[in-house]
Design an enzyme around this catalytic site. Sequence first.
Site, mmCIF file in Angstrom:
data_model
loop_
_atom_site.group_PDB
_atom_site.id
_atom_site.type_symbol
_atom_site.label_atom_id
_atom_site.label_comp_id
_atom_site.label_asym_id
_atom_site.label_seq_id
_atom_site.Cartn_x
_atom_site.Cartn_y
_atom_site.Cartn_z
ATOM 1 N N GLU A 1 0.858 -1.212 0.000
ATOM 2 C CA GLU A 1 0.000 0.000 0.000
ATOM 3 C C GLU A 1 0.883 1.248 0.000
ATOM 4 O OE1 GLU A 1 -2.241 -0.821 3.667
ATOM 5 O OE2 GLU A 1 -3.874 -1.560 2.422
ATOM 6 N N CYS B 1 -10.549 0.648 7.685
ATOM 7 C CA CYS B 1 -10.011 1.975 8.003
ATOM 8 C C CYS B 1 -10.665 3.085 7.184
ATOM 9 C CB CYS B 1 -8.508 1.992 7.775
ATOM 10 S SG CYS B 1 -8.009 1.337 6.171
HETATM 11 ZN ZN LIG Z 1 -7.974 3.005 4.643
#
Ligand SMILES: [Zn+2]
Length: 622
Positions: free
Chosen positions: A296, A380
């Site tokens: 990520e 998230c």
């Molecule tokens: Zn996130």
Amino acid sequence: MKCTIVDTSSSPYAKLKPVPLSAVKLKDVFWAPRIKTLREVTLLVEYEHLEKTGRIENFRRVARGDKNIEWRIADDSDVYKWFEALAYTLAYEYDEKLGEIADSVAKDIVSAQDKDGYLFTYYAFNKEARWRDLTRMHELYCAGHFFQAAIAYYRATGSRLMLDAAVRLADHIASIFGPGKREGVPGHPEIEMALVELYRTTGSKKYLDLAKFFIDERGKGLVGGSVYLIDHKPFRELDEIVGHAVRSLYLNCGATDVYLETGETSLFETLLRLWYNMVEKRMYVTGGVGSRHEGEAFGEDYELPDTRAYCETCAAVANIMWNWRMLMATAEAKYTDILELALYNAALAGISLDGRYFFYVNPLADRGKHRREEWFGCACCPPNIARLLATVPGYFYSTSDKGVWVHLYAENTANIELENTSITINQYTKYPWEGEVELEVEPSKEKEFSIFVRIPGWCSEAEVFLNGKPLETKPVPGTYLEVHKTWRRGDRLKLYLDMPVVLVASHPWVLNHACRVAIKRGPIVYCFEQVDNRGFDVWDLIVPRDAKLEAFYTPELLGGVVVVKGRGYATDSSEWGNELYKGISEVKYSLKEVEFTAIPYYAWANREPGPMIVWVKCPLIS
Ligand SMILES: [Zn+2]
């Protein structure tokens, strides 16, 4: 109680001070409906998910001694981030139902706190494991989100319930980590900025010291020394923005917050290096960041793939949070430009128009398979976009010793306190769809001060009129224009920000954008969706560089958007056949003339699935 987001009002190295959330009332066609959807839909939908998945129940389980804690990484933080969004929503405009939910969840959260201040549901019954695996476990990360939620709730309602618990947890952490105590850094930065905000809220300097300690300790290999965790070299030696994008940007937020309090030059110089590296080489045209699915993470310079863009919604939110802090430190419009870009494009794409579905990953081209989801195992992004939307009213204005700063444009009324004078500003505008903005200024008494209006960097031509007369100072795009005078009730500032449709090209080394362009108008980045374009595949579209591009406001489409229409060409890729590669002599393309329609990128994937693309072909070499 004044509910601000990042409270730089006493920060010695902040050039700007915040205007409370409740001081701004949005009445516009763009943000006001989104904030309504947040209140009426998103916060409640997310609450259901948090209950359904056991995330809130975990706190109750701890309180009643039930050891069946359901664990997924960082679960507690999902509750905190949503709670923070809820608190800011209440601060903006109180709502009894939402207020009751907040009060009840606040009690649940605090009931799970251990006597020594520890609060992390997964290790509630396992004292031995606490603070042992900083690399992987998100104890410090969750603590940071808890502090932010607690501060928001305190500022929104005046209740100290969560704040007192936050202080107990922060004291507990400060008793373990720090100079002369245990070395350590969070595997996932976040607590740094939260500790600085806790310092701003309580005045207790040890929280600022602890934030600085976590930044100082980073890069010593305490969490394994990986680039992914930005632990490969000391923060002040970083020369490029690397690693997990959200970690990296949260760390920068924390470092900027520490700078705002300490004025440490080497911190700021590092932040500038990282900012320029990101903005000039590693950021998408949407303001999205994180080029790689793997880790990520940020990619190399000019590594900006489109179908495989990661562009996590949280990274766009973090980009906004960081640029806001840089703006507070410098009062420079280049940060507001990036904040606005990421806000209207990269971040906003993370939530559906109905407020119920979310993107985690935000590609810039797709074949119609990538769709928003209700929720994620690692959840998230949904609460993060919620808290961003809840804080939007707080990003419109600031104050300084010299006067009032206007950062963003949308129809609103703001009541701003400036040295014991109350100044009402009424903004009249159809921004972001039109570039005319009128500011009606109403000080409670005549007062000499400056109004700094932002001339956006995307704007090539701007004019500013004061009470109908053009200003002598020529507005410079990418700066704030200072208008200094004795302001009287009814004074009017009018901005004409030229907002043509423009074709944007990439640096030639973004290889996948060679001979491709994107469409922008004002702060909005456009994309082509198949549903608006019949008779050709949008991946086959060619937009000539001299194409006549026209903007039309379409109130019934996608909640009301300006679409861009024009004429171009399309190849027919079905003529190609099944081969992946061909000798160039065999390649024959027939072009057909087509009419195309582009919509704002943030609004994609809200209708039937189909191909989407931002960067379309354009023969740049003629
Ligand atoms: Zn996130």
